[in-house]
Design a protein around this motif. Structure first.
Motif, mmCIF file in Angstrom:
data_model
loop_
_atom_site.group_PDB
_atom_site.id
_atom_site.type_symbol
_atom_site.label_atom_id
_atom_site.label_comp_id
_atom_site.label_asym_id
_atom_site.label_seq_id
_atom_site.Cartn_x
_atom_site.Cartn_y
_atom_site.Cartn_z
ATOM 1 N N ASP A 132 -7.720 5.959 1.140
ATOM 2 C CA ASP A 132 -7.170 4.701 1.847
ATOM 3 C C ASP A 132 -7.049 4.689 3.310
ATOM 4 O O ASP A 132 -6.382 5.539 3.988
ATOM 5 C CB ASP A 132 -5.688 4.622 1.238
ATOM 6 C CG ASP A 132 -5.120 3.231 1.491
ATOM 7 O OD1 ASP A 132 -5.492 2.479 2.514
ATOM 8 O OD2 ASP A 132 -3.907 3.056 0.736
ATOM 9 N N LYS A 171 0.745 -1.108 -0.019
ATOM 10 C CA LYS A 171 0.121 0.042 0.075
ATOM 11 C C LYS A 171 0.885 1.364 0.000
ATOM 12 O O LYS A 171 0.551 2.105 -0.618
ATOM 13 C CB LYS A 171 -0.893 -0.021 1.207
ATOM 14 C CG LYS A 171 -2.148 -0.980 1.262
ATOM 15 C CD LYS A 171 -3.000 -0.240 0.102
ATOM 16 C CE LYS A 171 -4.284 -0.945 -0.047
ATOM 17 N NZ LYS A 171 -5.259 -0.792 1.319
ATOM 18 N N LYS A 207 -1.237 11.342 4.555
ATOM 19 C CA LYS A 207 -2.491 11.723 4.146
ATOM 20 C C LYS A 207 -2.228 13.448 3.996
ATOM 21 O O LYS A 207 -2.964 13.950 3.131
ATOM 22 C CB LYS A 207 -3.593 11.297 4.627
ATOM 23 C CG LYS A 207 -3.979 9.877 4.430
ATOM 24 C CD LYS A 207 -5.170 9.485 5.070
ATOM 25 C CE LYS A 207 -5.863 8.138 4.918
ATOM 26 N NZ LYS A 207 -7.304 8.046 5.305
ATOM 27 N N GLU A 219 -7.054 8.879 -4.566
ATOM 28 C CA GLU A 219 -6.939 7.513 -4.415
ATOM 29 C C GLU A 219 -5.793 7.261 -2.819
ATOM 30 O O GLU A 219 -6.161 6.327 -2.199
ATOM 31 C CB GLU A 219 -5.789 6.850 -5.279
ATOM 32 C CG GLU A 219 -6.574 6.598 -6.766
ATOM 33 C CD GLU A 219 -7.245 5.403 -6.826
ATOM 34 O OE1 GLU A 219 -6.950 4.543 -6.128
ATOM 35 O OE2 GLU A 219 -8.295 5.264 -7.475
ATOM 36 N N ILE A 220 -5.173 8.426 -2.564
ATOM 37 C CA ILE A 220 -4.577 8.165 -1.420
ATOM 38 C C ILE A 220 -5.352 8.537 -0.350
ATOM 39 O O ILE A 220 -5.025 7.995 0.976
ATOM 40 C CB ILE A 220 -3.302 9.174 -1.465
ATOM 41 C CG1 ILE A 220 -2.405 8.907 -2.635
ATOM 42 C CG2 ILE A 220 -2.518 9.427 -0.099
ATOM 43 C CD1 ILE A 220 -1.358 9.931 -2.838
ATOM 44 N N GLN A 256 0.532 4.171 -2.987
ATOM 45 C CA GLN A 256 0.356 5.392 -2.722
ATOM 46 C C GLN A 256 1.429 6.476 -2.964
ATOM 47 O O GLN A 256 1.005 7.666 -3.161
ATOM 48 C CB GLN A 256 -0.206 5.675 -1.258
ATOM 49 C CG GLN A 256 -1.550 4.773 -0.978
ATOM 50 C CD GLN A 256 -2.602 4.804 -2.065
ATOM 51 O OE1 GLN A 256 -2.493 5.494 -3.158
ATOM 52 N NE2 GLN A 256 -3.829 4.290 -1.727
ATOM 53 N N LEU A 304 -3.645 4.022 5.167
ATOM 54 C CA LEU A 304 -2.488 5.007 5.140
ATOM 55 C C LEU A 304 -2.479 5.711 6.373
ATOM 56 O O LEU A 304 -3.245 6.127 6.948
ATOM 57 C CB LEU A 304 -2.771 5.689 3.853
ATOM 58 C CG LEU A 304 -1.386 6.237 3.303
ATOM 59 C CD1 LEU A 304 -0.360 4.895 2.776
ATOM 60 C CD2 LEU A 304 -1.731 7.187 2.138
ATOM 61 N N ASN A 346 1.133 7.108 -6.307
ATOM 62 C CA ASN A 346 0.078 7.902 -6.743
ATOM 63 C C ASN A 346 0.296 9.456 -6.436
ATOM 64 O O ASN A 346 -0.203 10.329 -7.093
ATOM 65 C CB ASN A 346 -1.109 7.535 -6.105
ATOM 66 C CG ASN A 346 -2.243 6.326 -6.680
ATOM 67 O OD1 ASN A 346 -2.235 6.724 -7.946
ATOM 68 N ND2 ASN A 346 -2.479 5.425 -5.999
ATOM 69 N N GLN A 347 1.088 9.631 -5.395
ATOM 70 C CA GLN A 347 1.681 10.977 -5.159
ATOM 71 C C GLN A 347 2.328 11.469 -6.179
ATOM 72 O O GLN A 347 2.087 12.777 -6.445
ATOM 73 C CB GLN A 347 2.307 11.071 -3.893
ATOM 74 C CG GLN A 347 2.934 12.297 -3.303
ATOM 75 C CD GLN A 347 1.425 13.350 -2.894
ATOM 76 O OE1 GLN A 347 0.483 12.736 -2.289
ATOM 77 N NE2 GLN A 347 1.770 14.535 -2.895
ATOM 78 N N THR A 383 -0.661 14.447 0.983
ATOM 79 C CA THR A 383 -1.379 14.448 -0.254
ATOM 80 C C THR A 383 -2.619 15.728 -0.184
ATOM 81 O O THR A 383 -3.000 16.362 -1.221
ATOM 82 C CB THR A 383 -2.237 13.178 -0.256
ATOM 83 O OG1 THR A 383 -1.247 12.208 -0.429
ATOM 84 C CG2 THR A 383 -3.064 13.204 -1.412
ATOM 85 N N HIS A 421 -5.624 11.015 -8.933
ATOM 86 C CA HIS A 421 -4.548 10.314 -8.069
ATOM 87 C C HIS A 421 -4.505 10.798 -6.790
ATOM 88 O O HIS A 421 -4.310 9.866 -5.654
ATOM 89 C CB HIS A 421 -3.322 10.543 -8.879
ATOM 90 C CG HIS A 421 -3.297 9.881 -10.058
ATOM 91 N ND1 HIS A 421 -2.852 8.464 -10.151
ATOM 92 C CD2 HIS A 421 -3.326 10.276 -11.547
ATOM 93 C CE1 HIS A 421 -2.997 8.035 -11.275
ATOM 94 N NE2 HIS A 421 -3.255 9.186 -12.290
#
Length: 423
Positions: free
Chosen positions: A295, A262, A303, A291-292, A266, A298, A269-270, A306, A288
């Motif tokens: 989650d 995971k 987070k 998506e994080i 992520q 995470l 994705n970042q 993001t 994207h």
């Protein structure tokens, strides 16, 4: 075989004992100094007395057990492992080392630098570096390799990338004198590629990431392959080879999903979010980032990072309601970080900056950006962020017809951009 003089000096240093305290009633201070610096060979009787005073048994009956335990522990420090297991194995080895004079002792002490870094104990890592510095001139080529590599790790973690690179290069120079497993060589190449990336040496980062990737692929180490693809993606984004960047990020994403990792998924994705943001495609970037955020597994600190990016993208496309939702969630998570807030300070500033703008609290916005945020970015030489937020405050002053202030911050943004171009 470990030199007994180096062993005694290390144990004395660890116990914060002076030469006089250890030598009293056994040998002279000058003679002990010669023993420690390997300028004389002491008799077994004197060695026994010195070890007795240090509380160490002169025994090597457990040598094979120690070697095997050390090998197991060393490998644990380079893969994703349970920290409790790493600590338990360390304590088991330390108990054996306290009762035995082992050939593995010096390498075990050097590996402690890496161990403390894995645990996030940076002060203890530095303390160990300082302890070992006293005897580092006695290290053989293999010990010098890890000594320089782990000091490089320390400097990388603490943000001194130029010093980290110098140390990694010293480690690389030792490779011609020693035989190491390919995965160890790949790990060093990967560390050098990251450091080149941090220093914005983009072509060098690509070169070393590819060297590491080639080895990791041979060993089917998909997680490390994905890490290399992320470095390549970042590097190609910086030189605006977007197709190659996206290809590498997608490969990293695929491998992360294959391994069900995971954190790796992520992180990628970042990076993809940041790439699409750089291209001006805020909609794809937001996709994207979400998506994080959604989650549930995470860590909240990741987070927050993001959410800061998401809020900026939403603000840029004037999706203000969505930006406010992100800010509200971000502020909640920031309040939960407590003691770790310094590690995520930049994201704290970003979220509060846009919060002030959206609430039309312009006085607070100006004070935060001018007095706190920009000085923080300058201190950390984060030129990419200076470009963004110096331009943001400049546009704000321009709207208020404060052209002198606007010009000042446009100049700061241009200067920061020049620094990025020159790196």
């Amino acid at each position: 075989m470990i030199e007994i003089g180096s062993f005694i000096k290390l144990q004395r240093t660890k116990q914060e004992m002076t030469l006089g305290e250890l030598s009293e009633g056994i040998v002279s201070v000058s003679y002990l100094s010669k023993i420690e610096n390997q300028k004389t060979q002491a008799s077994p009787e004197i060695i026994q007395l010195l070890c007795n005073r240090l509380g160490i048994e002169v025994d090597n009956s457990q040598e094979e057990v120690i070697k095997e335990k050390c090998k197991q522990w060393y490998s644990m420090l380079f893969e994703v492992n349970n920290k409790e297991e790493i600590i338990a194995t360390y304590q088991e080895i330390q108990e054996l080392m306290d009762k035995n004079i082992s050939e593995s002792m010096m390498m075990f002490e050097i590996y402690k630098i890496r161990y403390f870094l894995v645990l996030g104990e940076h002060d203890l890592a530095l303390k160990k570096v300082n302890e070992l510095n006293e005897i580092s001139s006695t290290f053989d080529n293999l010990q010098q390799y890890y000594w320089n590599k782990f000091k490089g790790n320390y400097n990388s973690v603490t943000g001194d990338y130029a010093q980290a690179m110098l140390l990694y290069k010293r480690a690389e120079d030792r490779l011609q004198y020693i035989n190491l497993e390919e995965r160890e060589v790949a790990d060093l190449k990967y560390a050098i590629s990251i450091t080149h990336s941090k220093l914005r040496n983009t072509l060098e980062a690509i070169d070393y990431a590819n060297k590491a990737l080639e080895i990791f692929m041979r060993h089917y180490n998909f997680i490390r392959c994905a890490q290399c693809h992320n470095i390549l993606g970042i590097s190609y984004r910086r030189i605006r080879m977007y197709d190659k960047a996206i290809k590498n990020f997608n490969l990293a994403l695929h491998l992360g999903k294959l391994e069900k990792n995971k954190q790796l998924i992520q992180l990628t994705n970042q990076n993809l979010g940041y790439l699409y943001s750089s291209k001006g495609d805020s909609v794809e970037a937001i996709k994207h980032y979400k998506e994080i955020i959604y989650d549930t597994e995470l860590y909240i600190g990741e987070k927050v990072e993001t959410l800061a990016s998401l809020v900026r993208e939403c603000y840029n496309i004037k999706s203000f309601d969505e930006a406010k939702e992100g800010i509200e969630y971000g502020l909640k998570l920031i309040s939960e970080l407590e003691e770790e807030i310094d590690q995520y300070k930049i994201f704290y500033y970003i979220i509060h900056t846009y919060n002030n703008l959206l609430n039309e609290e312009y006085g607070k916005f100006e004070k935060l950006v001018v007095k706190e945020f920009l000085p923080y970015l300058k201190k950390h030489k984060d030129y990419a962020s200076i470009v963004i937020f110096a331009e943001l405050i400049a546009k704000h002053y321009e709207k208020l017809n404060k052209y002198k202030d606007a010009t000042k911050y446009y100049k700061e943004a241009n200067f920061a951009y020049e620094q990025i171009s020159n790196i």
